[in-house]
Design a protein around this motif. Structure first.
Motif, PDB file in Angstrom:
ATOM      1  N   VAL A  74       0.839  -1.193   0.000  1.00 60.32           N
ATOM      2  CA  VAL A  74       0.000   0.000   0.000  1.00 60.32           C
ATOM      3  C   VAL A  74       0.875   1.243   0.000  1.00 60.32           C
ATOM      4  O   VAL A  74       1.891   1.289   0.696  1.00 60.32           O
ATOM      5  CB  VAL A  74      -0.903   0.016   1.268  1.00 60.32           C
ATOM      6  CG1 VAL A  74      -1.707   1.304   1.347  1.00 60.32           C
ATOM      7  CG2 VAL A  74      -1.842  -1.196   1.311  1.00 60.32           C
ATOM      8  N   TYR A  99      -7.643   7.099   7.866  1.00 64.85           N
ATOM      9  CA  TYR A  99      -6.493   6.674   7.091  1.00 64.85           C
ATOM     10  C   TYR A  99      -6.959   6.314   5.683  1.00 64.85           C
ATOM     11  O   TYR A  99      -8.076   5.791   5.521  1.00 64.85           O
ATOM     12  CB  TYR A  99      -5.904   5.423   7.762  1.00 64.85           C
ATOM     13  CG  TYR A  99      -5.066   4.550   6.861  1.00 64.85           C
ATOM     14  CD1 TYR A  99      -3.672   4.577   6.920  1.00 64.85           C
ATOM     15  CD2 TYR A  99      -5.676   3.682   5.952  1.00 64.85           C
ATOM     16  CE1 TYR A  99      -2.922   3.775   6.076  1.00 64.85           C
ATOM     17  CE2 TYR A  99      -4.924   2.882   5.119  1.00 64.85           C
ATOM     18  CZ  TYR A  99      -3.546   2.933   5.178  1.00 64.85           C
ATOM     19  OH  TYR A  99      -2.810   2.139   4.336  1.00 64.85           O
ATOM     20  N   HIS A 112      -5.379 -11.900   7.976  1.00 65.75           N
ATOM     21  CA  HIS A 112      -5.207 -11.315   9.313  1.00 65.75           C
ATOM     22  C   HIS A 112      -6.503 -10.639   9.732  1.00 65.75           C
ATOM     23  O   HIS A 112      -7.455 -10.588   8.951  1.00 65.75           O
ATOM     24  CB  HIS A 112      -3.996 -10.353   9.341  1.00 65.75           C
ATOM     25  CG  HIS A 112      -4.182  -9.062   8.602  1.00 65.75           C
ATOM     26  ND1 HIS A 112      -3.136  -8.216   8.315  1.00 65.75           N
ATOM     27  CD2 HIS A 112      -5.277  -8.459   8.071  1.00 65.75           C
ATOM     28  CE1 HIS A 112      -3.584  -7.147   7.676  1.00 65.75           C
ATOM     29  NE2 HIS A 112      -4.879  -7.275   7.503  1.00 65.75           N
ATOM     30  N   HIS A 138      -8.093  -7.342  12.595  1.00 62.42           N
ATOM     31  CA  HIS A 138      -7.773  -6.249  13.523  1.00 62.42           C
ATOM     32  C   HIS A 138      -9.031  -5.473  13.903  1.00 62.42           C
ATOM     33  O   HIS A 138     -10.068  -5.597  13.234  1.00 62.42           O
ATOM     34  CB  HIS A 138      -6.718  -5.318  12.910  1.00 62.42           C
ATOM     35  CG  HIS A 138      -6.882  -5.075  11.434  1.00 62.42           C
ATOM     36  ND1 HIS A 138      -7.897  -4.332  10.921  1.00 62.42           N
ATOM     37  CD2 HIS A 138      -6.164  -5.528  10.369  1.00 62.42           C
ATOM     38  CE1 HIS A 138      -7.805  -4.301   9.612  1.00 62.42           C
ATOM     39  NE2 HIS A 138      -6.766  -5.028   9.234  1.00 62.42           N
TER      40      HIS A 138
END
Ligand code: 1HN
Length: 347
Positions: free
Chosen positions: A72, A91, A106, A108
């Motif tokens: 990214v 963000y 993953h 979060h």
């Protein structure tokens, strides 16, 4: 509230003395804490997709998606450098997945949105279900949902990522973990969530704790169709043209708890009346060309460019061709905290 407090040697000595005790005098800082109106270091800015694309292809030769975990380039607001923020609370970045690559699984606390910019047919998997993506699709990764991306096509795939990272950081509420595998196990066929929740029908005894929409891909064909149908009524809003809000079908609220998302049609030749609101907003045109005036600056945009409007700055948009703008902001949070304000000028 705005008056400058005189400095005297006695006062300065007092401030130094109490500083040692972890105390400070409110009257020296009050004007910066309680401003008469929003006063943000966040600045208006536009990133050209062509420029980002070229640098991303260069990054594609430097590192794999797997090694990077996510390849990214962060869109750093010029007034908030080094903080990984596009606005004070949000963000944004542009992600590249090359043919044959995977971005490993993953999860979060931070919620993520993807807005697809280029490429067709690469996939993301969210909580056991895969979805293929194409330009204009709005895809959600809810807080703590396992997610991985893969590109089995022969073209690079680019999308805009929007996350509530600064908000989660502010609340010191970040948790994250890797799955230890590239891809998560799949438990439902592609299209399952859309079939269950995307048709104005819900399971009769549905109980859900999540505040995020169970529809995790809002395909562009549907969005475009909704805008096209609505335009027939010619009910143009002076400030917005024709602007829709993506919703969570279970609650009617925004599709995500922390990030509001919108799709907007500006017909050729339309010039909006000035508008300002407390929610700093990131815009990504997907069709058409035009210009936006933000504060004192004018930005010219085309498909896939990305620009940001800070809190409480006047904005007007002008379309040279039929244009469709995707946008996102922290509006759900402002509204829930009774902080949202907007100003439509005289419109
Ligand atoms: C993340 O998980 C993704 O899953 C993209 O594609 C950008 C930026 C910071 C933290 C997690 C993704 C991210 C991210």
């Amino acid at each position: 509230m705005d008056h400058a407090i005189q400095k005297t040697p006695e006062r300065e000595a007092f401030y130094r003395k109490i500083d040692g005790e972890n105390l400070s005098a409110l009257w020296t800082v009050m004007g910066d804490l309680i401003t008469p109106q929003p006063k943000s270091p966040c600045r208006p800015h536009l990133w050209s997709f062509d420029l980002i694309r070229a640098y991303m292809m260069e990054a594609g030769k430097l590192i794999t998606a797997k090694e990077a975990e996510r390849r990214v380039l962060i869109l750093e607001n010029p007034g908030l450098k080094g903080q990984s923020k596009i606005t004070t609370s949000l963000y944004a970045g542009v992600q590249l997945v090359m043919p044959g690559e995977v971005a490993p699984a993953h999860r979060h606390s931070q919620s993520a949105l993807r807005f697809i910019l280029e490429g067709k047919g690469a996939h993301t998997a969210v909580d056991g279900e895969r979805t293929d993506m194409e330009p204009g699709d709005f895809v959600i990764t809810p807080s703590m949902a396992w997610h991985d991306h893969g590109n089995e096509t022969d073209e690079p795939m680019f999308w805009l990522d929007g996350l509530d990272i600064p908000m989660v950081q502010f609340f010191d509420a970040s948790f994250a973990e890797g799955l230890g595998a590239d891809e998560q196990p799949l438990s439902r066929p592609p299209g399952d969530s859309y079939a269950r929740y995307g048709h104005n029908l819900l399971p009769v005894d549905l109980k859900r704790n999540s505040k995020t929409s169970p529809v995790f891909n809002y395909p562009y064909v549907r969005t475009r169709e909704a805008l096209e149908q609505a335009r027939k009524h010619n009910e143009w809003d002076p400030c917005h043209g024709l602007k829709l809000r993506y919703t969570n079908p279970v609650t009617g609220d925004f599709a995500m708890p922390t990030i509001g998302t919108f799709a907007q049609l500006l017909p050729k030749g339309f010039k909006t009346a000035r508008y300002r609101s407390t929610d700093a907003t990131v815009f990504a045109p997907i069709e058409g060309r035009g210009r936006s005036r933000i504060g004192e600056e004018t930005f010219t945009w085309g498909p896939r460019d990305i620009f940001v409007v800070p809190s409480w700055q006047w904005v007007t948009h002008e379309a040279d061709e039929d244009a469709v703008l995707f946008s996102f902001s922290d509006r759900p949070v402002h509204q829930k905290l009774d902080l949202f304000r907007e100003d439509r000028g005289n419109a």
